[in-house]
Design a protein around this motif. Structure first.
Motif, PDB file in Angstrom:
ATOM      1  N   GLY A  65       0.864  -1.176   0.000  1.00 38.80           N
ATOM      2  CA  GLY A  65       0.000   0.000   0.000  1.00 38.80           C
ATOM      3  C   GLY A  65       0.900   1.225   0.000  1.00 38.80           C
ATOM      4  N   GLY A  66       0.892   1.967   1.117  1.00 40.43           N
ATOM      5  CA  GLY A  66       1.743   3.147   1.227  1.00 40.43           C
ATOM      6  C   GLY A  66       3.119   2.845   1.795  1.00 40.43           C
ATOM      7  N   GLY A  67       3.403   1.588   2.106  1.00 38.43           N
ATOM      8  CA  GLY A  67       4.726   1.228   2.644  1.00 38.43           C
ATOM      9  C   GLY A  67       5.022   1.839   4.003  1.00 38.43           C
ATOM     10  N   SER A  68       3.982   2.162   4.749  1.00 36.30           N
ATOM     11  CA  SER A  68       4.218   2.858   6.032  1.00 36.30           C
ATOM     12  C   SER A  68       4.210   1.926   7.237  1.00 36.30           C
ATOM     13  CB  SER A  68       3.174   3.968   6.225  1.00 36.30           C
ATOM     14  OG  SER A  68       1.875   3.430   6.293  1.00 36.30           O
ATOM     15  N   ASN A  69       4.023   0.633   6.958  1.00 33.71           N
ATOM     16  CA  ASN A  69       4.108  -0.324   8.067  1.00 33.71           C
ATOM     17  C   ASN A  69       4.909  -1.536   7.651  1.00 33.71           C
ATOM     18  OD1 ASN A  69       3.446  -0.447  10.761  1.00 33.71           O
ATOM     19  ND2 ASN A  69       1.793  -1.912  10.434  1.00 33.71           N
ATOM     20  N   PRO A 126      -0.554   7.658   7.824  1.00 34.38           N
ATOM     21  CA  PRO A 126      -0.187   7.442   6.426  1.00 34.38           C
ATOM     22  C   PRO A 126      -0.699   6.099   5.909  1.00 34.38           C
ATOM     23  CG  PRO A 126       1.770   7.690   7.820  1.00 34.38           C
ATOM     24  CD  PRO A 126       0.583   7.560   8.729  1.00 34.38           C
ATOM     25  N   GLY A 127      -0.585   5.915   4.607  1.00 31.78           N
ATOM     26  CA  GLY A 127      -0.867   4.610   4.021  1.00 31.78           C
ATOM     27  C   GLY A 127      -2.212   4.541   3.341  1.00 31.78           C
ATOM     28  N   SER A 128      -2.541   3.336   2.925  1.00 29.48           N
ATOM     29  CA  SER A 128      -3.729   3.108   2.100  1.00 29.48           C
ATOM     30  C   SER A 128      -4.908   2.663   2.967  1.00 29.48           C
ATOM     31  CB  SER A 128      -3.418   1.994   1.097  1.00 29.48           C
ATOM     32  OG  SER A 128      -3.135   0.796   1.811  1.00 29.48           O
ATOM     33  N   THR A 129      -6.100   2.816   2.404  1.00 29.47           N
ATOM     34  CA  THR A 129      -7.304   2.387   3.119  1.00 29.47           C
ATOM     35  C   THR A 129      -7.337   0.865   3.261  1.00 29.47           C
ATOM     36  OG1 THR A 129      -8.435   4.313   2.288  1.00 29.47           O
ATOM     37  CG2 THR A 129      -9.832   2.509   3.066  1.00 29.47           C
ATOM     38  N   GLY A 130      -6.871   0.147   2.228  1.00 28.35           N
ATOM     39  CA  GLY A 130      -6.913  -1.314   2.273  1.00 28.35           C
ATOM     40  C   GLY A 130      -6.099  -1.900   3.411  1.00 28.35           C
ATOM     41  N   ALA A 131      -5.076  -1.179   3.838  1.00 29.63           N
ATOM     42  CA  ALA A 131      -4.235  -1.700   4.935  1.00 29.63           C
ATOM     43  C   ALA A 131      -4.832  -1.403   6.309  1.00 29.63           C
ATOM     44  CB  ALA A 131      -2.827  -1.102   4.846  1.00 29.63           C
ATOM     45  N   TYR A 173      -6.313  -5.101  19.225  1.00 24.49           N
ATOM     46  CA  TYR A 173      -5.314  -4.043  19.301  1.00 24.49           C
ATOM     47  C   TYR A 173      -4.157  -4.277  18.311  1.00 24.49           C
ATOM     48  CZ  TYR A 173      -1.337  -1.440  21.112  1.00 24.49           C
ATOM     49  OH  TYR A 173      -0.223  -0.657  21.206  1.00 24.49           O
ATOM     50  N   ARG A 174      -4.077  -3.445  17.288  1.00 27.19           N
ATOM     51  CA  ARG A 174      -3.046  -3.445  16.227  1.00 27.19           C
ATOM     52  C   ARG A 174      -2.869  -4.796  15.551  1.00 27.19           C
ATOM     53  NH1 ARG A 174      -4.267   0.414  17.354  1.00 27.19           N
ATOM     54  NH2 ARG A 174      -3.188   2.324  17.880  1.00 27.19           N
ATOM     55  N   THR A 175      -3.960  -5.538  15.441  1.00 30.74           N
ATOM     56  CA  THR A 175      -3.852  -6.786  14.693  1.00 30.74           C
ATOM     57  C   THR A 175      -5.211  -7.241  14.184  1.00 30.74           C
ATOM     58  OG1 THR A 175      -2.731  -8.929  14.650  1.00 30.74           O
ATOM     59  CG2 THR A 175      -4.035  -8.442  16.623  1.00 30.74           C
TER      60      THR A 175
HETATM   61  C1  FAD Z   1       4.513   8.569  10.570  1.00 27.73           C
HETATM   62  C2  FAD Z   1       3.639   7.353  10.781  1.00 27.73           C
HETATM   63  C3  FAD Z   1       2.592   7.401  11.692  1.00 27.73           C
HETATM   64  C4  FAD Z   1       1.766   6.282  11.887  1.00 27.73           C
HETATM   65  N1  FAD Z   1       0.744   6.371  12.782  1.00 27.73           N
HETATM   66  C5  FAD Z   1      -0.060   5.298  12.977  1.00 27.73           C
HETATM   67  C6  FAD Z   1      -1.133   5.384  13.909  1.00 27.73           C
HETATM   68  O1  FAD Z   1      -1.387   6.415  14.524  1.00 27.73           O
HETATM   69  N2  FAD Z   1      -1.906   4.284  14.102  1.00 27.73           N
HETATM   70  C7  FAD Z   1      -1.685   3.120  13.402  1.00 27.73           C
HETATM   71  O2  FAD Z   1      -2.424   2.161  13.628  1.00 27.73           O
HETATM   72  N3  FAD Z   1      -0.674   3.026  12.508  1.00 27.73           N
HETATM   73  C8  FAD Z   1       0.136   4.077  12.278  1.00 27.73           C
HETATM   74  N4  FAD Z   1       1.164   3.989  11.391  1.00 27.73           N
HETATM   75  C9  FAD Z   1       1.402   2.717  10.675  1.00 27.73           C
HETATM   76  C10 FAD Z   1       0.803   2.672   9.249  1.00 27.73           C
HETATM   77  O3  FAD Z   1       0.603   3.953   8.725  1.00 27.73           O
HETATM   78  C11 FAD Z   1      -0.535   1.921   9.214  1.00 27.73           C
HETATM   79  O4  FAD Z   1      -0.371   0.612   9.676  1.00 27.73           O
HETATM   80  C12 FAD Z   1      -1.108   1.877   7.789  1.00 27.73           C
HETATM   81  O5  FAD Z   1      -2.416   1.354   7.816  1.00 27.73           O
HETATM   82  C13 FAD Z   1      -0.266   1.041   6.829  1.00 27.73           C
HETATM   83  O6  FAD Z   1      -0.794   1.263   5.532  1.00 27.73           O
HETATM   84  P1  FAD Z   1       0.086   1.064   4.244  1.00 27.73           P
HETATM   85  O7  FAD Z   1      -0.827   1.158   3.077  1.00 27.73           O
HETATM   86  O8  FAD Z   1       1.258   1.945   4.259  1.00 27.73           O
HETATM   87  O9  FAD Z   1       0.529  -0.467   4.432  1.00 27.73           O
HETATM   88  P2  FAD Z   1       1.884  -1.124   3.910  1.00 27.73           P
HETATM   89  O10 FAD Z   1       3.009  -0.669   4.781  1.00 27.73           O
HETATM   90  O11 FAD Z   1       2.036  -0.939   2.460  1.00 27.73           O
HETATM   91  O12 FAD Z   1       1.578  -2.652   4.235  1.00 27.73           O
HETATM   92  C14 FAD Z   1       1.481  -3.099   5.572  1.00 27.73           C
HETATM   93  C15 FAD Z   1       1.015  -4.561   5.562  1.00 27.73           C
HETATM   94  O13 FAD Z   1      -0.312  -4.634   5.075  1.00 27.73           O
HETATM   95  C16 FAD Z   1      -0.356  -5.449   3.906  1.00 27.73           C
HETATM   96  N5  FAD Z   1      -1.339  -4.827   3.006  1.00 27.73           N
HETATM   97  C17 FAD Z   1      -1.285  -3.589   2.452  1.00 27.73           C
HETATM   98  N6  FAD Z   1      -2.389  -3.372   1.714  1.00 27.73           N
HETATM   99  C18 FAD Z   1      -3.144  -4.485   1.819  1.00 27.73           C
HETATM  100  C19 FAD Z   1      -4.393  -4.890   1.281  1.00 27.73           C
HETATM  101  N7  FAD Z   1      -5.109  -4.078   0.475  1.00 27.73           N
HETATM  102  N8  FAD Z   1      -4.879  -6.119   1.594  1.00 27.73           N
HETATM  103  C20 FAD Z   1      -4.185  -6.951   2.402  1.00 27.73           C
HETATM  104  N9  FAD Z   1      -2.981  -6.635   2.928  1.00 27.73           N
HETATM  105  C21 FAD Z   1      -2.477  -5.430   2.635  1.00 27.73           C
HETATM  106  C22 FAD Z   1       1.053  -5.440   3.344  1.00 27.73           C
HETATM  107  O14 FAD Z   1       1.307  -6.569   2.544  1.00 27.73           O
HETATM  108  C23 FAD Z   1       1.866  -5.439   4.623  1.00 27.73           C
HETATM  109  O15 FAD Z   1       1.916  -6.746   5.148  1.00 27.73           O
HETATM  110  C24 FAD Z   1       2.006   5.087  11.169  1.00 27.73           C
HETATM  111  C25 FAD Z   1       3.073   5.047  10.253  1.00 27.73           C
HETATM  112  C26 FAD Z   1       3.872   6.167  10.057  1.00 27.73           C
HETATM  113  C27 FAD Z   1       5.007   6.103   9.064  1.00 27.73           C
END
Ligand code: FAD
Length: 364
Positions: A65-69, A126-131, A173-175
Protein backbone atom coordinates in the motif's frame (compact mmCIF):
# COMPACT_ATOMS: atom_id res chain seq x y z
CA UNK A 1 13.27 -13.36 -13.50
CA UNK A 2 9.55 -13.39 -14.31
CA UNK A 3 8.44 -15.92 -16.94
CA UNK A 4 7.82 -13.91 -20.16
CA UNK A 5 4.44 -15.62 -20.57
CA UNK A 6 3.30 -14.46 -17.11
CA UNK A 7 4.75 -11.03 -17.73
CA UNK A 8 2.69 -10.77 -20.92
CA UNK A 9 -0.48 -11.84 -19.10
CA UNK A 10 0.07 -9.34 -16.32
CA UNK A 11 0.50 -6.55 -18.85
CA UNK A 12 -2.56 -7.71 -20.73
CA UNK A 13 -4.52 -7.57 -17.46
CA UNK A 14 -3.55 -3.89 -17.12
CA UNK A 15 -0.56 -3.95 -14.74
CA UNK A 16 2.30 -1.54 -15.27
CA UNK A 17 5.50 -3.50 -14.74
CA UNK A 18 8.96 -2.27 -13.79
CA UNK A 19 12.05 -4.24 -12.81
CA UNK A 20 14.64 -3.89 -10.05
CA UNK A 21 12.75 -1.11 -8.31
CA UNK A 22 14.36 0.03 -5.03
CA UNK A 23 11.76 -0.49 -2.33
CA UNK A 24 13.43 2.23 -0.28
CA UNK A 25 11.57 4.61 -2.63
CA UNK A 26 8.24 3.11 -1.67
CA UNK A 27 8.48 2.77 2.12
CA UNK A 28 8.18 5.57 4.67
CA UNK A 29 11.31 4.30 6.45
CA UNK A 30 12.98 4.68 3.04
CA UNK A 31 14.57 1.31 3.55
CA UNK A 32 14.49 -1.93 1.58
CA UNK A 33 16.44 -3.41 -1.34
CA UNK A 34 15.03 -3.93 -4.84
CA UNK A 35 11.81 -5.62 -5.89
CA UNK A 36 12.52 -8.04 -8.74
CA UNK A 37 9.31 -6.73 -10.33
CA UNK A 38 6.85 -4.02 -9.33
CA UNK A 39 3.34 -4.48 -10.75
CA UNK A 40 1.29 -1.33 -10.32
CA UNK A 41 -2.46 -1.88 -10.55
CA UNK A 42 -4.42 1.26 -11.46
CA UNK A 43 -7.83 -0.21 -10.56
CA UNK A 44 -9.26 -2.79 -8.19
CA UNK A 45 -10.31 -4.94 -11.19
CA UNK A 46 -6.72 -5.00 -12.42
CA UNK A 47 -5.53 -5.79 -8.88
CA UNK A 48 -7.82 -8.81 -8.66
CA UNK A 49 -6.79 -10.10 -12.09
CA UNK A 50 -3.08 -9.61 -11.36
CA UNK A 51 -3.12 -11.31 -7.97
CA UNK A 52 -5.16 -14.23 -9.33
CA UNK A 53 -2.64 -14.67 -12.18
CA UNK A 54 0.33 -14.53 -9.83
CA UNK A 55 -1.27 -16.94 -7.36
CA UNK A 56 -2.15 -19.42 -10.13
CA UNK A 57 1.47 -19.29 -11.31
CA UNK A 58 2.72 -19.55 -7.67
CA UNK A 59 4.86 -16.43 -7.99
CA UNK A 60 5.90 -14.97 -4.59
CA UNK A 61 4.06 -11.67 -4.08
CA UNK A 62 4.12 -8.80 -1.65
CA UNK A 63 1.12 -6.47 -1.46
CA UNK A 64 2.22 -2.87 -1.08
CA UNK A 65 0.00 0.00 0.00
CA UNK A 66 1.74 3.15 1.23
CA UNK A 67 4.73 1.23 2.64
CA UNK A 68 4.22 2.86 6.03
CA UNK A 69 4.11 -0.32 8.07
CA UNK A 70 6.77 -2.36 6.32
CA UNK A 71 10.36 -3.15 7.17
CA UNK A 72 11.94 -4.78 4.11
CA UNK A 73 15.40 -6.35 4.11
CA UNK A 74 18.35 -4.81 2.30
CA UNK A 75 18.15 -7.77 -0.13
CA UNK A 76 14.71 -6.58 -1.22
CA UNK A 77 12.01 -8.92 -2.46
CA UNK A 78 12.67 -11.61 -5.06
CA UNK A 79 9.17 -11.77 -6.48
CA UNK A 80 6.43 -9.41 -7.61
CA UNK A 81 5.54 -6.45 -5.43
CA UNK A 82 1.94 -5.55 -6.21
CA UNK A 83 1.09 -1.86 -5.87
CA UNK A 84 -2.52 -1.03 -5.00
CA UNK A 85 -3.64 2.24 -6.57
CA UNK A 86 -7.43 2.53 -7.04
CA UNK A 87 -8.33 5.68 -5.13
CA UNK A 88 -12.12 5.54 -5.54
CA UNK A 89 -14.18 6.93 -2.64
CA UNK A 90 -18.01 7.15 -2.54
CA UNK A 91 -19.98 8.89 0.16
CA UNK A 92 -23.48 7.63 1.01
CA UNK A 93 -26.06 8.94 3.50
CA UNK A 94 -24.18 7.58 6.48
CA UNK A 95 -21.48 5.51 4.84
CA UNK A 96 -18.19 5.88 3.04
CA UNK A 97 -17.02 3.23 0.60
CA UNK A 98 -13.32 3.41 -0.28
CA UNK A 99 -11.23 1.26 -2.58
CA UNK A 100 -8.12 -0.33 -1.09
CA UNK A 101 -5.76 2.02 -2.91
CA UNK A 102 -7.36 5.21 -1.61
CA UNK A 103 -4.92 7.18 0.55
CA UNK A 104 -6.34 6.84 4.06
CA UNK A 105 -5.92 10.46 5.06
CA UNK A 106 -7.62 11.61 1.85
CA UNK A 107 -10.62 9.49 2.83
CA UNK A 108 -10.66 11.05 6.31
CA UNK A 109 -10.32 14.56 4.84
CA UNK A 110 -13.12 13.90 2.36
CA UNK A 111 -15.56 12.73 5.05
CA UNK A 112 -14.68 15.70 7.27
CA UNK A 113 -15.13 18.17 4.38
CA UNK A 114 -18.52 16.61 3.62
CA UNK A 115 -19.60 17.11 7.24
CA UNK A 116 -19.43 13.47 8.29
CA UNK A 117 -18.07 12.49 11.68
CA UNK A 118 -16.37 9.36 13.00
CA UNK A 119 -13.01 9.18 11.21
CA UNK A 120 -11.45 12.45 12.42
CA UNK A 121 -9.38 10.93 15.28
CA UNK A 122 -7.64 8.79 12.65
CA UNK A 123 -6.43 11.87 10.72
CA UNK A 124 -2.83 11.94 9.55
CA UNK A 125 -2.19 8.19 9.57
CA UNK A 126 -0.19 7.44 6.43
CA UNK A 127 -0.87 4.61 4.02
CA UNK A 128 -3.73 3.11 2.10
CA UNK A 129 -7.30 2.39 3.12
CA UNK A 130 -6.91 -1.31 2.27
CA UNK A 131 -4.24 -1.70 4.93
CA UNK A 132 -6.30 -0.14 7.72
CA UNK A 133 -8.14 -3.35 8.74
CA UNK A 134 -4.87 -5.33 8.50
CA UNK A 135 -3.60 -3.96 11.79
CA UNK A 136 -6.88 -2.35 12.89
CA UNK A 137 -5.26 1.08 12.78
CA UNK A 138 -5.99 3.25 15.72
CA UNK A 139 -5.17 6.61 17.26
CA UNK A 140 -6.54 8.99 19.86
CA UNK A 141 -9.05 6.52 21.23
CA UNK A 142 -10.57 5.29 17.95
CA UNK A 143 -9.83 2.10 16.00
CA UNK A 144 -10.93 1.55 12.41
CA UNK A 145 -12.63 -1.67 13.54
CA UNK A 146 -15.27 0.42 15.33
CA UNK A 147 -16.19 2.12 12.02
CA UNK A 148 -16.18 -0.81 9.62
CA UNK A 149 -19.51 -1.90 8.20
CA UNK A 150 -18.08 -4.52 5.82
CA UNK A 151 -14.83 -5.36 4.06
CA UNK A 152 -14.43 -6.72 0.54
CA UNK A 153 -11.79 -9.42 0.29
CA UNK A 154 -10.17 -11.47 -2.42
CA UNK A 155 -9.77 -14.96 -0.97
CA UNK A 156 -6.43 -15.91 -2.46
CA UNK A 157 -6.91 -19.61 -1.78
CA UNK A 158 -10.06 -19.80 -3.96
CA UNK A 159 -9.85 -16.63 -6.08
CA UNK A 160 -13.32 -15.66 -4.83
CA UNK A 161 -14.31 -12.03 -4.08
CA UNK A 162 -16.76 -11.50 -1.20
CA UNK A 163 -17.87 -9.00 1.39
CA UNK A 164 -17.24 -10.05 4.99
CA UNK A 165 -18.57 -8.82 8.28
CA UNK A 166 -15.88 -7.17 10.46
CA UNK A 167 -16.57 -9.82 13.13
CA UNK A 168 -14.87 -12.34 10.80
CA UNK A 169 -11.62 -10.39 10.84
CA UNK A 170 -10.46 -10.99 14.43
CA UNK A 171 -9.82 -7.27 14.89
CA UNK A 172 -8.07 -6.37 18.11
CA UNK A 173 -5.31 -4.04 19.30
CA UNK A 174 -3.05 -3.45 16.23
CA UNK A 175 -3.85 -6.79 14.69
CA UNK A 176 -6.38 -8.90 12.80
CA UNK A 177 -6.49 -12.25 11.02
CA UNK A 178 -5.15 -10.40 7.96
CA UNK A 179 -1.84 -9.38 9.55
CA UNK A 180 1.23 -11.53 8.81
CA UNK A 181 -0.87 -13.58 6.36
CA UNK A 182 -1.17 -13.42 2.61
CA UNK A 183 -4.27 -15.52 1.91
CA UNK A 184 -6.66 -12.57 1.78
CA UNK A 185 -6.40 -9.24 0.02
CA UNK A 186 -8.52 -6.25 1.06
CA UNK A 187 -10.18 -4.74 -2.02
CA UNK A 188 -12.50 -2.17 -0.45
CA UNK A 189 -13.88 -1.10 2.92
CA UNK A 190 -17.23 0.37 3.80
CA UNK A 191 -17.51 2.40 6.99
CA UNK A 192 -20.34 3.96 8.93
CA UNK A 193 -20.05 7.72 9.48
CA UNK A 194 -22.09 10.21 11.50
CA UNK A 195 -24.15 12.53 9.28
CA UNK A 196 -24.55 15.13 12.09
CA UNK A 197 -21.00 16.52 11.71
CA UNK A 198 -20.08 15.75 15.31
CA UNK A 199 -16.92 13.87 16.13
CA UNK A 200 -16.78 10.48 17.81
CA UNK A 201 -16.92 10.84 21.62
CA UNK A 202 -13.46 12.07 22.66
CA UNK A 203 -12.14 9.37 24.96
CA UNK A 204 -8.42 10.12 24.72
CA UNK A 205 -7.33 12.45 27.48
CA UNK A 206 -4.52 14.26 25.62
CA UNK A 207 -6.89 15.10 22.77
CA UNK A 208 -9.73 16.14 25.07
CA UNK A 209 -7.34 18.45 26.97
CA UNK A 210 -6.04 19.96 23.72
CA UNK A 211 -9.65 20.68 22.68
CA UNK A 212 -10.59 21.98 26.12
CA UNK A 213 -13.42 19.46 26.63
CA UNK A 214 -14.18 16.72 29.13
CA UNK A 215 -13.48 13.12 28.14
CA UNK A 216 -16.52 11.64 26.36
CA UNK A 217 -17.67 14.97 24.89
CA UNK A 218 -17.89 15.62 21.15
CA UNK A 219 -16.73 18.52 19.00
CA UNK A 220 -17.23 19.50 15.35
CA UNK A 221 -15.36 16.99 13.26
CA UNK A 222 -13.16 19.57 11.43
CA UNK A 223 -11.94 21.04 14.73
CA UNK A 224 -10.99 17.58 15.97
CA UNK A 225 -9.15 16.78 12.74
CA UNK A 226 -7.09 19.99 12.97
CA UNK A 227 -6.22 19.30 16.60
CA UNK A 228 -5.26 15.69 15.92
CA UNK A 229 -3.02 16.78 13.02
CA UNK A 230 -1.32 19.40 15.22
CA UNK A 231 -0.72 16.86 18.01
CA UNK A 232 0.61 14.32 15.55
CA UNK A 233 2.94 16.86 13.89
CA UNK A 234 4.41 17.77 17.28
CA UNK A 235 5.37 14.09 17.64
CA UNK A 236 6.72 13.61 14.10
CA UNK A 237 3.74 11.41 13.28
CA UNK A 238 2.71 13.16 10.07
CA UNK A 239 4.92 12.41 7.06
CA UNK A 240 7.24 15.26 6.09
CA UNK A 241 10.07 14.54 3.68
CA UNK A 242 12.18 17.32 5.22
CA UNK A 243 11.88 15.96 8.75
CA UNK A 244 13.88 12.79 9.43
CA UNK A 245 11.86 12.23 12.58
CA UNK A 246 9.07 11.16 10.23
CA UNK A 247 11.21 8.70 8.24
CA UNK A 248 9.74 5.89 10.26
CA UNK A 249 7.03 3.25 10.38
CA UNK A 250 5.21 5.20 13.09
CA UNK A 251 5.28 3.48 16.47
CA UNK A 252 7.81 0.71 16.07
CA UNK A 253 6.63 -1.40 19.02
CA UNK A 254 3.10 -2.13 20.16
CA UNK A 255 2.17 -1.32 23.73
CA UNK A 256 2.68 -4.57 25.66
CA UNK A 257 -0.41 -6.19 27.17
CA UNK A 258 0.54 -7.94 30.40
CA UNK A 259 -1.61 -10.87 31.62
CA UNK A 260 -3.05 -10.27 35.12
CA UNK A 261 -0.86 -12.97 36.74
CA UNK A 262 2.36 -11.42 35.39
CA UNK A 263 1.55 -7.82 36.27
CA UNK A 264 2.75 -7.72 39.93
CA UNK A 265 6.34 -8.89 39.15
CA UNK A 266 6.52 -6.51 36.19
CA UNK A 267 5.38 -3.54 38.32
CA UNK A 268 7.90 -4.60 41.04
CA UNK A 269 10.72 -4.66 38.46
CA UNK A 270 9.72 -1.24 37.14
CA UNK A 271 9.53 0.29 40.62
CA UNK A 272 12.84 -1.31 41.65
CA UNK A 273 14.52 0.42 38.72
CA UNK A 274 12.60 3.66 38.44
CA UNK A 275 11.56 4.33 42.06
CA UNK A 276 8.95 3.00 44.48
CA UNK A 277 6.74 6.09 44.14
CA UNK A 278 6.62 5.91 40.35
CA UNK A 279 3.15 6.05 38.84
CA UNK A 280 3.30 3.53 36.00
CA UNK A 281 0.89 4.41 33.16
CA UNK A 282 -1.60 1.54 32.84
CA UNK A 283 -4.61 1.05 30.57
CA UNK A 284 -7.20 -1.71 30.21
CA UNK A 285 -5.79 -4.45 27.96
CA UNK A 286 -9.08 -6.39 27.59
CA UNK A 287 -7.92 -8.81 28.95
CA UNK A 288 -4.84 -7.88 30.98
CA UNK A 289 -3.19 -4.51 31.40
CA UNK A 290 -1.65 -2.43 28.65
CA UNK A 291 1.57 -0.59 29.49
CA UNK A 292 3.08 2.24 27.46
CA UNK A 293 5.94 0.97 25.27
CA UNK A 294 7.31 4.52 24.88
CA UNK A 295 7.35 5.08 28.66
CA UNK A 296 9.14 1.75 29.23
CA UNK A 297 11.72 2.52 26.52
CA UNK A 298 12.52 5.88 28.13
CA UNK A 299 12.70 4.42 31.64
CA UNK A 300 15.00 1.64 30.38
CA UNK A 301 17.46 4.38 29.46
CA UNK A 302 16.73 5.03 25.78
CA UNK A 303 15.87 8.70 25.45
CA UNK A 304 14.75 10.63 22.40
CA UNK A 305 17.43 10.71 19.71
CA UNK A 306 19.16 7.58 21.08
CA UNK A 307 21.94 6.59 20.36
CA UNK A 308 23.03 10.04 19.15
CA UNK A 309 23.75 12.20 16.14
CA UNK A 310 26.49 9.97 14.72
CA UNK A 311 24.11 7.07 14.20
CA UNK A 312 22.32 6.53 10.85
CA UNK A 313 19.27 5.25 12.76
CA UNK A 314 17.91 6.90 15.89
CA UNK A 315 14.88 7.11 18.08
CA UNK A 316 12.91 10.11 16.87
CA UNK A 317 13.85 13.30 18.66
CA UNK A 318 10.10 13.92 19.14
CA UNK A 319 8.82 10.50 20.15
CA UNK A 320 10.68 7.56 21.71
CA UNK A 321 8.47 4.97 20.08
CA UNK A 322 9.50 5.81 16.50
CA UNK A 323 12.71 4.37 15.07
CA UNK A 324 13.93 6.63 12.31
CA UNK A 325 16.26 6.64 9.31
CA UNK A 326 18.41 9.78 9.34
CA UNK A 327 19.01 9.53 5.60
CA UNK A 328 21.83 7.02 5.04
CA UNK A 329 20.62 4.00 6.99
CA UNK A 330 20.21 0.38 5.94
CA UNK A 331 17.60 -2.07 7.13
CA UNK A 332 20.26 -3.96 9.07
CA UNK A 333 21.07 -0.73 10.99
CA UNK A 334 17.41 -0.41 11.91
CA UNK A 335 17.10 -4.07 12.90
CA UNK A 336 20.15 -3.69 15.17
CA UNK A 337 18.66 -0.63 16.89
CA UNK A 338 15.30 -2.37 17.32
CA UNK A 339 17.00 -5.36 18.96
CA UNK A 340 18.99 -3.11 21.30
CA UNK A 341 15.81 -1.36 22.43
CA UNK A 342 13.76 -4.55 22.76
CA UNK A 343 16.52 -6.38 24.67
CA UNK A 344 17.22 -3.37 26.91
CA UNK A 345 13.57 -3.09 27.93
CA UNK A 346 13.37 -6.83 28.55
CA UNK A 347 16.53 -6.83 30.66
CA UNK A 348 15.26 -3.88 32.71
CA UNK A 349 11.64 -4.91 33.28
CA UNK A 350 11.11 -8.46 31.98
CA UNK A 351 8.71 -7.13 29.31
CA UNK A 352 9.33 -8.17 25.71
CA UNK A 353 8.25 -5.57 23.18
CA UNK A 354 6.84 -6.78 19.86
CA UNK A 355 7.45 -4.89 16.61
CA UNK A 356 4.37 -3.35 15.00
CA UNK A 357 5.53 -3.22 11.33
CA UNK A 358 5.40 -6.26 9.07
CA UNK A 359 8.93 -7.51 8.38
CA UNK A 360 9.86 -8.89 4.95
CA UNK A 361 13.05 -10.94 4.58
CA UNK A 362 14.30 -9.85 8.00
CA UNK A 363 13.30 -10.24 11.62
CA UNK A 364 13.93 -8.38 14.82
C1 FAD B 1 4.51 8.57 10.57
C2 FAD B 1 3.64 7.35 10.78
C3 FAD B 1 2.59 7.40 11.69
C4 FAD B 1 1.77 6.28 11.89
N1 FAD B 1 0.74 6.37 12.78
C5 FAD B 1 -0.06 5.30 12.98
C6 FAD B 1 -1.13 5.38 13.91
O1 FAD B 1 -1.39 6.42 14.52
N2 FAD B 1 -1.91 4.28 14.10
C7 FAD B 1 -1.69 3.12 13.40
O2 FAD B 1 -2.42 2.16 13.63
N3 FAD B 1 -0.67 3.03 12.51
C8 FAD B 1 0.14 4.08 12.28
N4 FAD B 1 1.16 3.99 11.39
C9 FAD B 1 1.40 2.72 10.67
C10 FAD B 1 0.80 2.67 9.25
O3 FAD B 1 0.60 3.95 8.73
C11 FAD B 1 -0.54 1.92 9.21
O4 FAD B 1 -0.37 0.61 9.68
C12 FAD B 1 -1.11 1.88 7.79
O5 FAD B 1 -2.42 1.35 7.82
C13 FAD B 1 -0.27 1.04 6.83
O6 FAD B 1 -0.79 1.26 5.53
P1 FAD B 1 0.09 1.06 4.24
O7 FAD B 1 -0.83 1.16 3.08
O8 FAD B 1 1.26 1.95 4.26
O9 FAD B 1 0.53 -0.47 4.43
P2 FAD B 1 1.88 -1.12 3.91
O10 FAD B 1 3.01 -0.67 4.78
O11 FAD B 1 2.04 -0.94 2.46
O12 FAD B 1 1.58 -2.65 4.23
C14 FAD B 1 1.48 -3.10 5.57
C15 FAD B 1 1.02 -4.56 5.56
O13 FAD B 1 -0.31 -4.63 5.07
C16 FAD B 1 -0.36 -5.45 3.91
N5 FAD B 1 -1.34 -4.83 3.01
C17 FAD B 1 -1.28 -3.59 2.45
N6 FAD B 1 -2.39 -3.37 1.71
C18 FAD B 1 -3.14 -4.48 1.82
C19 FAD B 1 -4.39 -4.89 1.28
N7 FAD B 1 -5.11 -4.08 0.47
N8 FAD B 1 -4.88 -6.12 1.59
C20 FAD B 1 -4.18 -6.95 2.40
N9 FAD B 1 -2.98 -6.64 2.93
C21 FAD B 1 -2.48 -5.43 2.64
C22 FAD B 1 1.05 -5.44 3.34
O14 FAD B 1 1.31 -6.57 2.54
C23 FAD B 1 1.87 -5.44 4.62
O15 FAD B 1 1.92 -6.75 5.15
C24 FAD B 1 2.01 5.09 11.17
C25 FAD B 1 3.07 5.05 10.25
C26 FAD B 1 3.87 6.17 10.06
C27 FAD B 1 5.01 6.10 9.06
Amino acid sequence: MLDPLIRGRLEQAGAQLSERVPLSRLTTLRLGGPAAVLAECPSTDVLVAVVRLLDDARVPTLILGGGSNLLISDDGFDGVVVGVADAGVELGEDTVLAQAGAVWDDVVAKTVAAGFGGLECLSGIPGSTGATPVQNVGAYGVEVGSLLRRVQLLDRTTGEVRWVDPSELGLSYRTSVLKHRSDALVLAVEMTVRPDGASAPLTYRELAVALGVREGEQRPTAEVRDTVLALRRSKGMVLDGNDHDTWSAGSFFTNPVIPDASLPPVLDAIKAKVGEDTKVPQFPGNPGTKLSAGWLIERAGFGRGYPGVESPVRLSTKHTLALTNRGQASTSDLVALARTIRDGVEAAFGVRLEPEPVTVGCSI
